[in-house]
Scaffold this active site. Structure first.
Site, PDB file in Angstrom:
ATOM      1  CE  LYS A 196      -3.460   2.365   2.418  1.00 50.74           C
ATOM      2  NZ  LYS A 196      -4.492   2.544   3.357  1.00 50.74           N
ATOM      3  CE  LYS A 249      -5.615   1.973  -0.659  1.00 52.57           C
ATOM      4  NZ  LYS A 249      -6.660   2.075   0.747  1.00 52.57           N
TER       5      LYS A 249
HETATM    6  C1  PBG Z   1      -7.416   3.339   6.251  1.00 56.78           C
HETATM    7  C2  PBG Z   1      -7.782   3.175   3.970  1.00 56.78           C
HETATM    8  C3  PBG Z   1      -7.608   4.130   3.256  1.00 56.78           C
HETATM    9  C4  PBG Z   1      -8.083   3.773   1.702  1.00 56.78           C
HETATM   10  C5  PBG Z   1      -8.228   2.955   2.010  1.00 56.78           C
HETATM   11  N1  PBG Z   1      -8.370   2.055   3.193  1.00 56.78           N
HETATM   12  C6  PBG Z   1      -7.526   5.603   3.095  1.00 56.78           C
HETATM   13  C7  PBG Z   1      -5.548   6.127   3.901  1.00 56.78           C
HETATM   14  O1  PBG Z   1      -4.862   4.697   3.437  1.00 56.78           O
HETATM   15  O2  PBG Z   1      -5.882   6.922   3.578  1.00 56.78           O
HETATM   16  C8  PBG Z   1      -7.899   4.486   0.357  1.00 56.78           C
HETATM   17  C9  PBG Z   1      -9.291   3.813  -0.635  1.00 56.78           C
HETATM   18  C10 PBG Z   1      -9.257   4.917  -1.319  1.00 56.78           C
HETATM   19  O3  PBG Z   1      -8.572   5.687  -1.577  1.00 56.78           O
HETATM   20  O4  PBG Z   1     -10.204   4.538  -1.730  1.00 56.78           O
HETATM   21  N2  PBG Z   1      -6.062   3.603   6.223  1.00 56.78           N
END
Ligand code: PBG
Length: 327
Positions: A196, A249
């Protein structure tokens, strides 16, 4: 025969029948996971401004939406919770009566066969908006782990089929796996947000989930967008710790990472087509600059072609409706 004019690659592009016959990749509704935002409270149904078509629901307003999702043939949803109460330790995240726990129970009652995945991360629940416990302005990895495990367990107890840690703490997959197993949930699977990235494409999500950090950013725990080899190390760790499905992601700016993970590991692979990717398409469509259906079909196919088995996307309902129309 070594090429043109004997070889003509256009021959198999002549008609749609021929093209379909030799098509290498095809996205199916059964590959998709629909992300949903659930808000604590009653009677709430509100559209997210920066994500047209995406709605936040309180648990009591979920059933009609769940019926629609099931009717469209979408196999799974992933839930993000927006609690009324936030504190330093994100305690609403592991409250058995929390908004996600309530929503899981409601959904399982309305549609027992729909797969319910829950996002496991503290950022929506902490007063500072970071994904873990903050000690002297730093997110403390090891103090956060037991809270994530507690959160995952409470989701499993509510009836979730799968938990998806997105916090990017080291060791969270192992800690969650141990906690689930210890409590009789060895059949509940883990979808790990393994690679991520610290991405600007999460902007609209943070409006929807009210989870923007109040100071600093997430670069001390989420990955540097410049790194691909490191993504393979993250994935390797999570598989070793017991992840059942791994995820990359965002998706579109990271198709090379999806492909490298696919080539290196045999674990099922998911990709998250994130909020900013969705918002860009919607904004251009609203201006009349892009053809929505064509762009979404092309985008999701590209994610699949890169190697993803599962795609998390806010376009899931539209995609499923278009597919139904084609029949
Ligand atoms: C929580 C999380 C996030 C997303 C999914 N889980 C945001 C972040 O890490 O700030 C992003 C999903 C999206 O942008 O559609 N940590």
């Amino acid at each position: 025969m070594t090429g043109f004019p004997q070889i003509r690659l256009r021959r198999l592009r002549r008609t749609e029948r021929l093209r379909a016959l030799v098509r290498e990749n095809q996205v199916q509704v059964g590959d998709l996971v629909y992300p949903m935002f659930v808000v604590e409270g009653r009677g709430i149904k509100q559209e997210v401004t920066s994500m047209p078509g995406v709605t936040r629901f309180s648990p009591d307003r979920l059933p009609p939406e769940i019926e629609e999702i099931t009717r469209l043939g979408i196999p799974a949803v992933i839930l993000f919770g927006i609690p009324q109460h936030k504190d330093e330790a994100g305690s609403s995240a592991y409250d058995p009566e929390g908004v996600v726990q309530q929503s899981v129970r409601t959904i399982k009652q309305a549609a027992p066969e729909l797969l319910v995945i829950t996002d496991v991360c503290l950022c929506e629940y902490t007063s500072h908006g970071h994904c873990g416990i903050v000690v002297e302005d730093r997110v403390d990895n090891d103090k956060t782990l037991p809270l994530l495990a507690r959160m995952a367990l409470s989701h499993a107890e509510a009836g979730a089929d799968m938990v998806a840690p997105s916090d990017m703490m080291d060791g969270r997959v192992r800690t969650i796996r141990q906690e689930l197993d210890k409590n009789g949930f060895s059949d509940i699977s883990i979808l790990s947000y393994a690679a991520k990235y610290a991405s600007a494409f999460y902007g609209p999500f943070r409006e929807a989930a009210e989870s923007a950090p109040s100071f600093g950013d997430r670069r001390s725990y989420q990955m540097d967008p410049a790194n691909a080899r490191e993504a393979l190390r993250e994935v390797e760790q999570d598989i070793a710790e017991g992840a059942d499905i791994i995820m990359v992601k965002p998706a579109l700016a990271y198709l090379d990472v999806i492909r490298q993970v696919r080539n290196t590991y045999n674990c099922p692979l998911a990709a998250y087509n994130v909020s900013g990717e969705y918002a860009m398409v919607k904004a251009a469509v609203q201006k009349g600059w892009l053809d929505e259906k064509a762009v979404v079909m092309e985008t999701l196919t590209a994610i699949k072609r890169a190697g993803a088995d599962v795609i998390l996307t806010y376009h899931a309902k539209d995609f499923a409706a278009w597919k139904a129309d084609e029949r």
